[in-house]
Design a protein around this motif. Structure first.
Motif, short mmCIF file in Angstrom:
data_model
loop_
_atom_site.label_atom_id
_atom_site.label_comp_id
_atom_site.label_asym_id
_atom_site.label_seq_id
_atom_site.Cartn_x
_atom_site.Cartn_y
_atom_site.Cartn_z
N THR A 19 29.60 -22.80 -9.88
CA THR A 19 29.35 -22.27 -10.85
C THR A 19 27.84 -22.85 -11.74
O THR A 19 27.43 -22.11 -11.84
CB THR A 19 30.26 -22.98 -12.22
OG1 THR A 19 31.43 -23.60 -12.31
CG2 THR A 19 30.09 -23.11 -13.53
N ARG A 20 27.12 -23.84 -10.95
CA ARG A 20 25.59 -24.19 -11.39
C ARG A 20 24.46 -23.21 -10.32
O ARG A 20 24.02 -22.39 -11.19
CB ARG A 20 25.56 -25.56 -11.04
CG ARG A 20 25.29 -26.66 -11.98
CD ARG A 20 25.23 -27.84 -11.73
NE ARG A 20 25.75 -29.13 -12.57
CZ ARG A 20 26.17 -29.89 -11.99
NH1 ARG A 20 25.68 -30.74 -10.90
NH2 ARG A 20 26.28 -31.17 -13.31
N THR A 78 47.24 -25.53 -9.23
CA THR A 78 47.54 -26.85 -8.01
C THR A 78 46.73 -26.23 -7.80
O THR A 78 45.68 -28.06 -7.51
CB THR A 78 48.91 -26.94 -7.56
OG1 THR A 78 49.76 -27.05 -8.56
CG2 THR A 78 48.65 -28.41 -6.85
N ALA A 79 46.03 -25.59 -6.34
CA ALA A 79 44.85 -25.70 -6.22
C ALA A 79 43.13 -25.92 -6.87
O ALA A 79 42.37 -26.27 -6.43
CB ALA A 79 44.53 -24.34 -5.31
N LEU A 80 42.76 -24.80 -7.98
CA LEU A 80 42.05 -25.24 -9.34
C LEU A 80 42.42 -27.17 -10.11
O LEU A 80 41.19 -26.72 -9.57
CB LEU A 80 42.18 -24.01 -10.19
CG LEU A 80 41.15 -24.03 -10.98
CD1 LEU A 80 39.69 -23.67 -10.30
CD2 LEU A 80 41.67 -22.98 -12.16
N ARG A 86 37.95 -33.92 -10.59
CA ARG A 86 36.77 -35.36 -10.78
C ARG A 86 35.94 -34.57 -11.59
O ARG A 86 34.79 -35.69 -12.34
CB ARG A 86 35.95 -35.00 -9.67
CG ARG A 86 35.75 -34.20 -9.08
CD ARG A 86 34.46 -34.71 -7.90
NE ARG A 86 33.97 -33.25 -7.63
CZ ARG A 86 34.03 -33.46 -5.78
NH1 ARG A 86 33.79 -34.12 -5.38
NH2 ARG A 86 33.02 -31.59 -5.35
N GLU A 87 36.19 -33.87 -12.52
CA GLU A 87 34.62 -33.01 -13.84
C GLU A 87 35.99 -32.86 -14.70
O GLU A 87 34.70 -32.55 -16.33
CB GLU A 87 34.39 -31.21 -13.56
CG GLU A 87 34.64 -31.12 -11.53
CD GLU A 87 33.49 -31.64 -11.21
OE1 GLU A 87 32.60 -32.57 -12.19
OE2 GLU A 87 33.28 -31.77 -10.34
N PHE A 102 49.00 -29.96 -21.46
CA PHE A 102 47.87 -30.76 -21.80
C PHE A 102 47.16 -30.78 -22.27
O PHE A 102 46.45 -29.27 -22.50
CB PHE A 102 47.76 -31.45 -19.79
CG PHE A 102 47.28 -30.02 -18.92
CD1 PHE A 102 46.16 -29.81 -19.15
CD2 PHE A 102 48.29 -29.19 -18.04
CE1 PHE A 102 45.24 -28.70 -18.40
CE2 PHE A 102 47.41 -28.86 -17.91
CZ PHE A 102 46.38 -28.31 -17.84
N ASP A 103 45.89 -32.07 -22.82
CA ASP A 103 44.47 -31.52 -23.40
C ASP A 103 43.43 -31.82 -22.64
O ASP A 103 43.97 -33.04 -21.68
CB ASP A 103 44.29 -32.79 -24.69
CG ASP A 103 45.70 -31.53 -25.19
OD1 ASP A 103 45.90 -30.49 -25.03
OD2 ASP A 103 46.37 -32.61 -26.29
N VAL A 104 42.44 -30.68 -21.92
CA VAL A 104 41.27 -31.43 -21.03
C VAL A 104 40.55 -32.00 -22.53
O VAL A 104 39.98 -31.35 -23.34
CB VAL A 104 40.75 -30.44 -21.04
CG1 VAL A 104 39.37 -30.59 -20.54
CG2 VAL A 104 41.77 -29.64 -19.46
N THR A 105 40.46 -33.01 -22.06
CA THR A 105 39.32 -33.89 -23.41
C THR A 105 38.07 -34.74 -23.25
O THR A 105 36.59 -34.94 -24.40
CB THR A 105 40.06 -35.58 -23.93
OG1 THR A 105 40.15 -36.45 -22.68
CG2 THR A 105 41.34 -35.38 -24.47
N HIS A 106 37.07 -34.05 -21.99
CA HIS A 106 35.79 -34.04 -21.23
C HIS A 106 35.89 -33.09 -20.60
O HIS A 106 36.89 -32.88 -19.67
CB HIS A 106 35.37 -35.70 -20.94
CG HIS A 106 34.13 -35.65 -20.59
ND1 HIS A 106 34.16 -36.05 -19.23
CD2 HIS A 106 32.92 -35.76 -20.79
CE1 HIS A 106 33.46 -35.95 -18.73
NE2 HIS A 106 32.01 -36.01 -20.21
N CYS A 107 34.96 -32.62 -20.20
CA CYS A 107 34.60 -31.30 -19.36
C CYS A 107 33.05 -31.05 -18.81
O CYS A 107 32.42 -30.73 -19.96
CB CYS A 107 34.78 -30.16 -20.14
SG CYS A 107 34.75 -28.32 -18.97
N ARG A 108 32.75 -31.29 -18.20
CA ARG A 108 31.60 -31.18 -17.17
C ARG A 108 30.85 -29.76 -17.10
O ARG A 108 29.84 -29.69 -17.24
CB ARG A 108 31.44 -31.65 -16.21
CG ARG A 108 31.40 -33.79 -15.95
CD ARG A 108 31.49 -34.91 -15.23
NE ARG A 108 29.89 -34.18 -14.53
CZ ARG A 108 29.51 -34.38 -13.01
NH1 ARG A 108 30.83 -34.46 -11.56
NH2 ARG A 108 28.47 -34.55 -12.48
N PHE A 109 32.01 -29.06 -17.09
CA PHE A 109 31.81 -27.17 -17.38
C PHE A 109 31.33 -27.08 -18.11
O PHE A 109 30.42 -27.17 -18.70
CB PHE A 109 32.57 -26.71 -17.32
CG PHE A 109 33.11 -26.33 -15.49
CD1 PHE A 109 32.55 -26.01 -14.54
CD2 PHE A 109 34.35 -27.38 -15.20
CE1 PHE A 109 33.24 -26.45 -12.87
CE2 PHE A 109 34.69 -28.32 -14.05
CZ PHE A 109 34.40 -26.99 -12.94
#
Length: 166
Positions: A19-20, A78-80, A86-87, A102-109
């Motif tokens: 992505t970077r 599942t693959a994603l 880890r991100e 589910f909730d994503v509470t931290h996202c490096r993206f």
């Protein structure tokens, strides 16, 4: 072997690194387009191009998976999850035959694109793909997401619903 290997280009590369790399190219192009065409027109062109690319890409990935529409979704989801685990930090709410919540509470993206000042681009490259993957599930899988970290919310709210199995 992962169903997303073609999307990842090089499986040794993390999705965040991929992505970077995309952003290194897209951000200067987007900013040049904005300078030439104005923000609204440039953003619309980039949005349409990235949405078309993502829809076609994940439709093709889905076609490569054998089985039902829900099986196609499950394989890609599942693959994603494997390449993003880890991100992101996930808070599981529910997981049963009817729903996955589910909730994503931290996202490096989100952190990356917000630091670039381009959260809309991040939403197109990262967040919108979830809906393209859901499309592989046809009417068997639905997703609602009322907020995202990329948009500045405190979490991303993933609410998947599954049609009853017949």
């Amino acid at each position: 072997m992962n169903v997303l290997d073609d999307y990842m280009v090089d499986p040794r590369l993390s999705l965040l690194d991929k992505t970077r790399i995309q952003a290194q190219v897209l951000v200067p192009v987007l900013r040049a387009l904005r300078a030439e065409l104005g923000k609204e027109r440039a953003d619309a062109i980039v949005k349409d191009a990235l949405r078309d690319w993502s829809k076609q890409l994940f439709a093709a990935v889905g076609e490569s998976v054998q089985g039902s529409a829900r099986r196609k979704w499950a394989a890609m989801h599942t693959a994603l999850a494997e390449v993003t685990e880890r991100e992101v930090t996930v808070d599981m709410r529910r997981h049963d035959e009817e729903a996955l919540e589910f909730d994503v509470t931290h996202c490096r993206f989100a952190e990356f694109f917000r630091a670039l000042g381009e959260p809309e681009l991040g939403a197109l490259l990262v967040c919108a793909t979830d809906f393209d993957i859901v499309a592989a599930g046809g009417s068997e899988v639905g997703l609602t997401r009322d907020q995202t970290l990329m948009q500045g919310a405190p979490s991303c709210t993933f609410r998947y619903r599954f049609a009853p199995r017949t």
